[in-house]
Design a protein around this motif. Structure first.
Motif, PDB file in Angstrom:
ATOM      1  N   GLN A  18      35.881  14.564 -28.554  1.00  0.00           N
ATOM      2  CA  GLN A  18      34.693  14.872 -29.353  1.00  0.00           C
ATOM      3  C   GLN A  18      33.514  15.222 -28.443  1.00  0.00           C
ATOM      4  O   GLN A  18      32.779  16.181 -28.707  1.00  0.00           O
ATOM      5  N   THR A  19      33.360  14.456 -27.368  1.00  0.00           N
ATOM      6  CA  THR A  19      32.290  14.727 -26.405  1.00  0.00           C
ATOM      7  C   THR A  19      32.501  16.084 -25.743  1.00  0.00           C
ATOM      8  O   THR A  19      31.548  16.863 -25.575  1.00  0.00           O
ATOM      9  N   CYS A  20      33.729  16.384 -25.401  1.00  0.00           N
ATOM     10  CA  CYS A  20      34.071  17.666 -24.797  1.00  0.00           C
ATOM     11  C   CYS A  20      33.708  18.807 -25.744  1.00  0.00           C
ATOM     12  O   CYS A  20      33.103  19.809 -25.327  1.00  0.00           O
ATOM     13  N   LYS A  21      34.049  18.656 -27.006  1.00  0.00           N
ATOM     14  CA  LYS A  21      33.739  19.695 -27.988  1.00  0.00           C
ATOM     15  C   LYS A  21      32.227  19.890 -28.112  1.00  0.00           C
ATOM     16  O   LYS A  21      31.740  21.025 -28.172  1.00  0.00           O
ATOM     17  N   ASP A  22      31.486  18.792 -28.134  1.00  0.00           N
ATOM     18  CA  ASP A  22      30.029  18.886 -28.212  1.00  0.00           C
ATOM     19  C   ASP A  22      29.469  19.668 -27.018  1.00  0.00           C
ATOM     20  O   ASP A  22      28.605  20.533 -27.174  1.00  0.00           O
ATOM     21  N   ALA A  27      27.547  24.876 -24.638  1.00  0.00           N
ATOM     22  CA  ALA A  27      27.774  25.966 -23.688  1.00  0.00           C
ATOM     23  C   ALA A  27      27.865  27.312 -24.410  1.00  0.00           C
ATOM     24  O   ALA A  27      27.280  28.299 -23.961  1.00  0.00           O
ATOM     25  N   VAL A  28      28.583  27.343 -25.516  1.00  0.00           N
ATOM     26  CA  VAL A  28      28.764  28.608 -26.231  1.00  0.00           C
ATOM     27  C   VAL A  28      27.431  29.116 -26.799  1.00  0.00           C
ATOM     28  O   VAL A  28      27.224  30.319 -26.932  1.00  0.00           O
ATOM     29  N   ASN A  29      26.535  28.203 -27.095  1.00  0.00           N
ATOM     30  CA  ASN A  29      25.231  28.604 -27.622  1.00  0.00           C
ATOM     31  C   ASN A  29      24.286  29.117 -26.534  1.00  0.00           C
ATOM     32  O   ASN A  29      23.273  29.731 -26.848  1.00  0.00           O
ATOM     33  N   LYS A  37      31.805  33.866 -23.626  1.00  0.00           N
ATOM     34  CA  LYS A  37      31.695  33.249 -24.951  1.00  0.00           C
ATOM     35  C   LYS A  37      33.063  33.182 -25.619  1.00  0.00           C
ATOM     36  O   LYS A  37      33.424  32.152 -26.199  1.00  0.00           O
ATOM     37  N   VAL A  38      33.824  34.256 -25.505  1.00  0.00           N
ATOM     38  CA  VAL A  38      35.163  34.289 -26.100  1.00  0.00           C
ATOM     39  C   VAL A  38      36.059  33.222 -25.461  1.00  0.00           C
ATOM     40  O   VAL A  38      36.803  32.530 -26.163  1.00  0.00           O
ATOM     41  N   GLN A  39      35.975  33.078 -24.165  1.00  0.00           N
ATOM     42  CA  GLN A  39      36.795  32.072 -23.476  1.00  0.00           C
ATOM     43  C   GLN A  39      36.407  30.655 -23.901  1.00  0.00           C
ATOM     44  O   GLN A  39      37.275  29.804 -24.123  1.00  0.00           O
ATOM     45  N   ILE A  40      35.107  30.407 -24.006  1.00  0.00           N
ATOM     46  CA  ILE A  40      34.654  29.079 -24.434  1.00  0.00           C
ATOM     47  C   ILE A  40      35.093  28.810 -25.871  1.00  0.00           C
ATOM     48  O   ILE A  40      35.553  27.709 -26.189  1.00  0.00           O
ATOM     49  N   ALA A  46      41.208  25.080 -28.966  1.00  0.00           N
ATOM     50  CA  ALA A  46      42.251  24.207 -28.415  1.00  0.00           C
ATOM     51  C   ALA A  46      41.839  22.742 -28.533  1.00  0.00           C
ATOM     52  O   ALA A  46      42.668  21.876 -28.870  1.00  0.00           O
ATOM     53  N   ILE A  47      40.578  22.453 -28.269  1.00  0.00           N
ATOM     54  CA  ILE A  47      40.080  21.083 -28.392  1.00  0.00           C
ATOM     55  C   ILE A  47      40.131  20.635 -29.848  1.00  0.00           C
ATOM     56  O   ILE A  47      40.501  19.488 -30.137  1.00  0.00           O
ATOM     57  N   ASP A  48      39.803  21.530 -30.777  1.00  0.00           N
ATOM     58  CA  ASP A  48      39.909  21.197 -32.206  1.00  0.00           C
ATOM     59  C   ASP A  48      41.333  20.784 -32.565  1.00  0.00           C
ATOM     60  O   ASP A  48      41.536  19.820 -33.312  1.00  0.00           O
TER      61      ASP A  48
END
Length: 63
Positions: A18-22, A27-29, A37-40, A46-48
């Motif tokens: 969850q922390t990684c996704k946050d 980063a994507v923003n 952006k596409v890579q992130i 994948a994290i989802d």
């Protein structure tokens, strides 16, 4: 150091995901190049999937 059981370790991994996704969402923003952006966004997907799987593991965990 506390000895943790398997369920507690899965819970820890879930929390870290969850922390990684946050962090990836932040980063994507702030990313400038579309390619990055596409890579992130791919990493977020994948994290989802990992979060969903870890949640399923916790829900179905048998003591």
């Amino acid at each position: 150091m506390q000895n943790k059981n398997a369920r507690q370790r899965v819970q820890d991994a879930y929390t870290q995901l969850q922390t990684c996704k946050d962090n990836l969402n932040q980063a994507v923003n702030s990313v400038e190049k579309q390619q990055n952006k596409v890579q992130i966004q791919s990493t977020i997907a994948a994290i989802d999937n990992a979060i969903t799987t870890a949640n399923r593991t916790l829900s179905n965990y048998q003591e």
